[in-house]
Motif scaffolding. Structure first.
Motif, PDB file in Angstrom:
ATOM      1  N   GLY A 302    -109.818 -67.783  56.024  1.00 26.58           N
ATOM      2  CA  GLY A 302    -108.449 -68.031  55.581  1.00 26.58           C
ATOM      3  C   GLY A 302    -107.504 -68.407  56.701  1.00 26.58           C
ATOM      4  O   GLY A 302    -106.302 -68.532  56.501  1.00 26.58           O
ATOM      5  N   ARG A 303    -108.038 -68.579  57.920  1.00 26.50           N
ATOM      6  CA  ARG A 303    -107.235 -68.950  59.075  1.00 26.50           C
ATOM      7  C   ARG A 303    -107.686 -70.316  59.593  1.00 26.50           C
ATOM      8  O   ARG A 303    -108.882 -70.620  59.531  1.00 26.50           O
ATOM      9  N   PRO A 304    -106.752 -71.102  60.160  1.00 20.53           N
ATOM     10  CA  PRO A 304    -105.294 -70.898  60.196  1.00 20.53           C
ATOM     11  C   PRO A 304    -104.694 -70.981  58.791  1.00 20.53           C
ATOM     12  O   PRO A 304    -105.065 -71.865  58.018  1.00 20.53           O
ATOM     13  N   VAL A 305    -103.792 -70.071  58.498  1.00 24.27           N
ATOM     14  CA  VAL A 305    -103.145 -70.051  57.189  1.00 24.27           C
ATOM     15  C   VAL A 305    -102.377 -71.362  57.004  1.00 24.27           C
ATOM     16  O   VAL A 305    -101.627 -71.786  57.873  1.00 24.27           O
ATOM     17  N   TYR A 325     -96.871 -67.667  53.007  1.00 28.57           N
ATOM     18  CA  TYR A 325     -96.852 -69.085  53.380  1.00 28.57           C
ATOM     19  C   TYR A 325     -96.529 -69.956  52.175  1.00 28.57           C
ATOM     20  O   TYR A 325     -95.800 -70.963  52.283  1.00 28.57           O
ATOM     21  N   ASP A 326     -97.051 -69.566  51.005  1.00 25.13           N
ATOM     22  CA  ASP A 326     -96.810 -70.355  49.792  1.00 25.13           C
ATOM     23  C   ASP A 326     -95.326 -70.426  49.448  1.00 25.13           C
ATOM     24  O   ASP A 326     -94.889 -71.322  48.698  1.00 25.13           O
ATOM     25  N   PHE A 327     -94.520 -69.494  49.985  1.00 24.74           N
ATOM     26  CA  PHE A 327     -93.078 -69.507  49.731  1.00 24.74           C
ATOM     27  C   PHE A 327     -92.295 -69.897  50.991  1.00 24.74           C
ATOM     28  O   PHE A 327     -91.102 -69.594  51.112  1.00 24.74           O
ATOM     29  N   GLY A 328     -92.992 -70.541  51.930  1.00 24.33           N
ATOM     30  CA  GLY A 328     -92.317 -71.048  53.114  1.00 24.33           C
ATOM     31  C   GLY A 328     -92.027 -70.011  54.174  1.00 24.33           C
ATOM     32  O   GLY A 328     -91.213 -70.250  55.074  1.00 24.33           O
ATOM     33  N   ILE A 329     -92.667 -68.851  54.110  1.00 22.85           N
ATOM     34  CA  ILE A 329     -92.447 -67.781  55.087  1.00 22.85           C
ATOM     35  C   ILE A 329     -93.684 -67.689  55.980  1.00 22.85           C
ATOM     36  O   ILE A 329     -94.789 -67.440  55.494  1.00 22.85           O
TER      37      ILE A 329
END
Length: 589
Positions: A302-305, A325-329
């Motif tokens: 799962g990396r790099p995310v 990450y899916d929400f831009g964080i």
């Protein structure tokens, strides 16, 4: 007689070393089951290529097996030059096989870190099974299995351990498993070397015998290792000494057993909108997290995310980082580093999107994501998939909230109030702790308790009882060391029939160690033999026979004394000189 062959370090030639150059009394092989396999000898300089290739890390071959020279000591004495050599069996070279943890370079922008510190990757804690959940209005009663919440403990088969260390190794090591072995709970395999592999096998499978054929690591069940090859050792026929050591130091015949516990937690909601899970923002986060349900746990994946395909597998930290990450964080995919991306909140404040950490601060090893105040979603451990569970099933050590995620959950404004709840919990044992006793042993030797066994694996009393019985040693141990008249070649695991006259011992014992001098005319093979319950009973029977004979002799002497006393000439019990001499003669006869 087999030749001794030598191959120099980083050379391909294999040359014979003349037996005439060897000191025959110094040449021997010693082996002890699961411990030692070593060859030693002294060689005189005969000018041969083989002699000159003898050096540290060179190979010597004898009786079909390869040994690696670990000590080669030149010795100049009485005008001659020689080398004293100690070589260990090549299977010990497995120590050169190393497995490393996967390290994350936090200077990589994709990691979400701006520092150049390299940190250890996160470890996973394993969790137990939720036994039952009942709901009554706003009250949730959860029965939580506490037995499997041991950090970093995973069930492995013997093949899992061998494959982890040996698959793909560059030293030519392979493996075989002979016999049946169950699974054992072991700390998660992450790093170490081949020596660790061998130690884990012996520690976690006590019935395993490691007996390699060169670089083929063969692991036997002891029942498959021990075989009768028709050999026999008789005292004063082909042996000079039978040494029997009867030892009760490790005698144990009772133990107190404590099995697994579970907790019953009752949690009452005080806010129907608990966990801020009803808003559009919260529902979006929940829906996003749940789209990864069923994705397999794969350590380091799962990396790099943002770049790696999450559906190929993720571990606990890369999963949480991916949802953010899916929400831009952007937060790192490493639990310790993630700690600084939130602020701690209390358990009753937990809401959608909050992060639950396991372990101590600065050394966390596992993480989950809250779906609401009662439910979490996480990647549990190898062999499992992303799933949801009640938080009370595997409660984190502490919770943190990321303000950016909190704003999304609140639909644009941060809300730290969360849902409130009150909870009470109580712990119960699956079965009452109990004693396991071997009454036959206690009747013979008295009570010899083993240290208390507390094992969270057991939910069933009978299973724990059988395990506890297997840990007791209700009879003293008996070891047998035999020195032979001959150069009889020892066979590891050979079940030899051993005979000592006059009923002292007649039984089958397996070879578990030896010192073998194949070239010496003065040093003979010494065998170390194992024992079992029947051998010990045979020995005890012979001891009882000897004791009965001794008592019988005392009884005969007592009868003689009584007869003399009852037949004195004076009739008053006093002995005259003739009677004294008669008694003295009876003792001598």
């Amino acid at each position: 007689m087999d030749k001794l062959l030598v191959r120099g370090l980083k050379r391909t030639e294999i040359e014979p070393l003349g037996l005439s150059s060897l000191d025959p009394d110094s040449f021997y092989i010693t082996w002890a089951m699961n411990e030692t396999w070593q060859l030693q000898f002294t060689a005189r300089d005969d000018g041969s290529v083989a002699y000159n290739m003898l050096d540290d890390e060179s190979s010597v071959f004898y009786d079909g097996q390869e040994y690696i020279v670990k000590q080669c000591i030149p010795d100049f004495v009485d005008g001659t030059k020689a080398k004293d050599v100690v070589a260990t069996h090549v299977y010990n070279e497995a120590s050169r096989i190393r497995k490393y943890k996967q390290y994350i370079d936090t200077s990589d922008p994709s990691s979400g870190q701006s520092t150049n510190v390299k940190a250890n990757p996160d470890d996973t804690g394993s969790s137990g099974d939720n036994s039952s959940v009942t709901q009554n209005g706003n009250t949730t009663i959860t029965k939580t299995d506490e037995g499997d919440n041991q950090e970093n403990q995973i069930w492995y088969s013997l093949e899992d351990v061998l494959k982890y260390y040996l698959d793909g190794n560059s030293l030519g090591f392979t493996y075989q498993i002979i016999g049946n072995f169950g699974k054992s709970r072991i700390e998660q395999l992450q790093d170490g070397n081949g020596t660790d592999m061998l130690s884990k096998i012996v520690e976690h499978w006590p019935n395993a015998v490691i007996f390699p054929d060169n670089r083929n690591i063969r692991v036997y069940n002891i029942d498959d290792f021990e075989k009768d090859y028709g050999n026999r050792l008789d005292y004063e026929y082909n042996t000079t000494e039978f040494k029997l050591t009867y030892d009760s130091t490790s005698l144990t015949n009772e133990v107190f057993c404590v099995g697994a516990k579970y907790s019953v937690e009752t949690e009452t909601e005080t806010d129907s909108d608990s966990g801020n899970s009803s808003g559009a923002g919260a529902q979006a986060v929940i829906a996003d997290a749940k789209k990864y349900l069923g994705v397999p746990y794969k350590y380091g994946y799962g990396r790099p995310v943002g770049t790696a395909n999450p559906y190929n597998g993720m571990d606990c930290s890369s999963f949480v980082s991916r949802v953010y990450y899916d929400f831009g964080i952007n937060i790192p995919a490493y639990t310790v580093a993630m700690e600084s991306y939130g602020h701690e909140i209390s358990r009753d404040q937990v809401q959608t999107g909050d992060m639950g950490f396991y372990g101590s601060k600065g050394a966390s090893h596992h993480i989950c994501l809250a779906l609401d105040n009662n439910t979490m979603i996480y990647e549990p451990q190898p062999g499992e998939v992303c799933k949801t569970e009640p938080i009370s099933y595997y409660p984190p050590t502490w919770w943190e909230r990321n303000d950016d995620m909190a704003k999304i959950v609140a639909g644009g404004s941060s809300d730290d109030s969360g849902g409130a709840s009150t909870s009470t919990s109580a712990e119960y044992y699956y079965f009452a702790p109990f004693w396991v006793k071997d009454l036959d042993s206690i009747n013979k030797y008295g009570e010899h308790p083993l240290e208390q066994i507390e094992d969270e694996r057991f939910h069933d009393a009978n299973s724990m009882r059988q395990y506890a019985l297997s840990q007791l040693q209700p009879e003293p141990s008996l070891t047998v060391e035999v020195t032979t008249y001959t150069h009889m070649k020892p066979i590891p695991g050979d079940k030899i029939h051993c005979m000592i006259p006059d009923g002292e011992l007649s039984t089958n014992l397996a070879v578990v160690g030896f010192d073998w001098y194949p070239l010496s005319e003065t040093n003979y093979s010494v065998f170390t033999l194992n024992t079992n319950a029947q051998n010990i009973l045979d020995y005890q029977a012979s001891q009882r026979n000897d004791l009965n004979k001794a008592f019988s002799q005392i009884s005969k002497q007592s009868i003689a004394i009584t007869n003399i006393a009852n037949n004195t000439s004076e009739g008053n019990g006093a002995w005259n000189e003739t009677e004294v001499k008669a008694f003295d003669n009876s003792k001598r006869s």
